[in-house]
Design a protein around this motif. Sequence first.
Motif: not given
Length: 267
Positions: A59, A79-80, A108, A2, A202, A57, A55, A4, A82
């Motif tokens: 931010l 992937d995503e 998170a 994971n 998000t 993320t 993954k 960030v 925030i």
Amino acid sequence: MNIVVLVKQVPDMEKVKFDREAGRIDRSSAGTEINPFDLNALEAALQISENTNGKVTVLTMGPAQAEEALREAIARGADEGILLTDVKFGGSDVKATSTILSSAIKKAGQFDLVIAGIQSVDGDTGQVGAEVAGYLGIPHISNVEAIKNYTEEYIEVVSSVWESQYLKRGKYPLLITVTKDVNVPRLPSFKNKMKARKVEITKWSYEDLKEVLDPSKIGIKGSPTKVKKIEVPQQSMREGKLYKENDEKAVEDILNALKSCKVLKEA
């Protein structure tokens, strides 16, 4: 794994204008873009993720329009995204910003690696990455200009400090800040751009983070440093003098000029 990635939406510094009377950047004078160093951070994360089935993320903290920076990052492969947005976050200096970002990372959930650009082109402090690591209580490696190897337990990088290079190994969880030499960011495809438009971003406000965020440490109230004024020096033109006949006067003026600049000392 994971990962960030911290990104920031900044004005186009080649086109932005400065309000000399107010002593600040006129952000409305130019378009916005993802901080260039953060694109290198994103590319580093994507390359690691692709080889570890990880993954990514992304931010960011900013106003509502900063959502576009997250969508671009997703179009490039994240992937995503925030978005941390709240009027209570306004006026945050690097300390308060780092507090908010680290609180969001905690919320998170589990992470292995945090990657950020070495600095932002609108602030140039180079402090946020290290401070986020401090608030998370994890080690960090700055000025990463090459990623040599990574496993499920550690990453090996080349860190440039002053005029020296160091091969460093860090165990996860870890934060690194990267320079523009670390890679060449990929461009998003048209298909991915269209896909990113439909992705739900998000959004977290202070209310979403209040369990892990002290309100006295954010915004203007939580910022020990404040920029009172930005001064942009006037561009000076080079001056020259032409001596056609009086060579002695030319030599005298040159010597006086060198002495005034303290290149030569008085005899």
